[in-house]
Design a protein around this motif. Sequence first.
Motif, PDB file in Angstrom:
ATOM      1  N   ILE A 259       0.852  -1.188   0.000  1.00 10.25           N
ATOM      2  CA  ILE A 259       0.000   0.000   0.000  1.00 10.25           C
ATOM      3  C   ILE A 259       0.889   1.240   0.000  1.00 10.25           C
ATOM      4  CG2 ILE A 259      -1.722   1.331   1.284  1.00 10.25           C
ATOM      5  CD1 ILE A 259      -2.683  -1.297   2.528  1.00 10.25           C
ATOM      6  N   VAL A 260       0.547   2.210  -0.850  1.00 12.19           N
ATOM      7  CA  VAL A 260       1.215   3.510  -0.843  1.00 12.19           C
ATOM      8  C   VAL A 260       0.230   4.517  -0.254  1.00 12.19           C
ATOM      9  CG1 VAL A 260       2.216   5.349  -2.250  1.00 12.19           C
ATOM     10  CG2 VAL A 260       2.612   2.951  -2.861  1.00 12.19           C
ATOM     11  N   ALA A 261       0.696   5.290   0.725  1.00 14.54           N
ATOM     12  CA  ALA A 261      -0.184   6.246   1.396  1.00 14.54           C
ATOM     13  C   ALA A 261       0.498   7.611   1.475  1.00 14.54           C
ATOM     14  CB  ALA A 261      -0.532   5.756   2.804  1.00 14.54           C
ATOM     15  N   SER A 262      -0.300   8.647   1.530  1.00 11.64           N
ATOM     16  CA  SER A 262       0.250  10.001   1.648  1.00 11.64           C
ATOM     17  C   SER A 262       0.817  10.204   3.048  1.00 11.64           C
ATOM     18  CB  SER A 262      -0.839  11.037   1.386  1.00 11.64           C
ATOM     19  OG  SER A 262      -1.796  11.027   2.433  1.00 11.64           O
ATOM     20  N   GLU A 263       1.697  11.190   3.155  1.00 12.33           N
ATOM     21  CA  GLU A 263       2.277  11.518   4.461  1.00 12.33           C
ATOM     22  C   GLU A 263       1.186  11.848   5.474  1.00 12.33           C
ATOM     23  OE1 GLU A 263       5.901  14.300   6.244  1.00 12.33           O
ATOM     24  OE2 GLU A 263       5.098  14.675   4.241  1.00 12.33           O
ATOM     25  N   LYS A 264       0.159  12.530   5.014  1.00 13.95           N
ATOM     26  CA  LYS A 264      -0.944  12.928   5.893  1.00 13.95           C
ATOM     27  C   LYS A 264      -1.736  11.725   6.389  1.00 13.95           C
ATOM     28  CE  LYS A 264      -4.445  14.867   3.830  1.00 13.95           C
ATOM     29  NZ  LYS A 264      -5.630  13.989   4.066  1.00 13.95           N
ATOM     30  N   ASP A 265      -1.866  10.702   5.559  1.00 14.50           N
ATOM     31  CA  ASP A 265      -2.776   9.598   5.870  1.00 14.50           C
ATOM     32  C   ASP A 265      -2.098   8.312   6.321  1.00 14.50           C
ATOM     33  OD1 ASP A 265      -4.956  11.186   5.166  1.00 14.50           O
ATOM     34  OD2 ASP A 265      -4.911  10.515   3.077  1.00 14.50           O
ATOM     35  N   ILE A 266      -0.771   8.233   6.267  1.00 13.81           N
ATOM     36  CA  ILE A 266      -0.124   6.929   6.412  1.00 13.81           C
ATOM     37  C   ILE A 266      -0.397   6.268   7.768  1.00 13.81           C
ATOM     38  CG2 ILE A 266       2.115   7.883   7.138  1.00 13.81           C
ATOM     39  CD1 ILE A 266       3.381   5.552   5.481  1.00 13.81           C
ATOM     40  N   HIS A 267      -0.449   7.056   8.841  1.00 16.26           N
ATOM     41  CA  HIS A 267      -0.715   6.455  10.154  1.00 16.26           C
ATOM     42  C   HIS A 267      -2.136   5.892  10.223  1.00 16.26           C
ATOM     43  CE1 HIS A 267       2.964   7.473  12.422  1.00 16.26           C
ATOM     44  NE2 HIS A 267       3.044   8.484  11.580  1.00 16.26           N
TER      45      HIS A 267
END
Length: 230
Positions: free
Chosen positions: A163-171
């Motif tokens: 999965i690739v996630a944005s810095e804002k959403d990764i957590h």
Amino acid sequence: MNSGENTINRQFVDAMEAIIKSVQEDYGDLTGCSLVTISTNPKIFSNGMDLLNIKDEKELGTLFEDAGKLLSKLVSVGMPTIAMVDGHAFAAGFYMVISHDYVIMKKEKGYLCFNEMQFGAPVNEYNSVLAKAKMGTRNYHELYLEAKKINAEEAHRRGIVHIVASEKDIHKVTQEFAEKIADTNKDTKSYEMTKADIYKDVIHSLTKEPGINQYAIEKIFGYKSMLAKM
């Protein structure tokens, strides 16, 4: 992980093994559980072996053997494991990433790289067996021999990152995925036995001695000596 660049040394190995042991002892039955590895450093997941603080070739060889045993525990523990990678993972740090069952990586920053060939170090058998099981021979061939740095999106295309996630959403993404995947762990003993069978060759290779061939030790220690002079 909260030790700066999270370089792998004796203290790091002991601390990680203690965490895994504590989880197993505190919870006993790990059914319905998952394990997430996170770095508190927003730029670096793990920068590989702590070469600058290794005294001699014997210590380096011992550290490789002990690191291999740590990776085998991550590979075989009886619950889903997730690496949340929000920064760089180089060399041994990259192997640590792929020792997990699942990898979630930040889109904006961070590279994965086997950089050993930049200083002429050959691959070790236990690293090779692990990497080929986790990413396939073709990927490993290209990434190791070319010492190629790849970002999250390329790692995802290659099937290394799930999965690739944005810095804002990764957590948030990691927490939601960890909760979801934990539900697949219906019986921790069965989960552990199945992983032990799937990765039987990997676990055997990671735990046998010696963990690193002598030529690789010489090349890596030579690189360490060069770094110390910089």
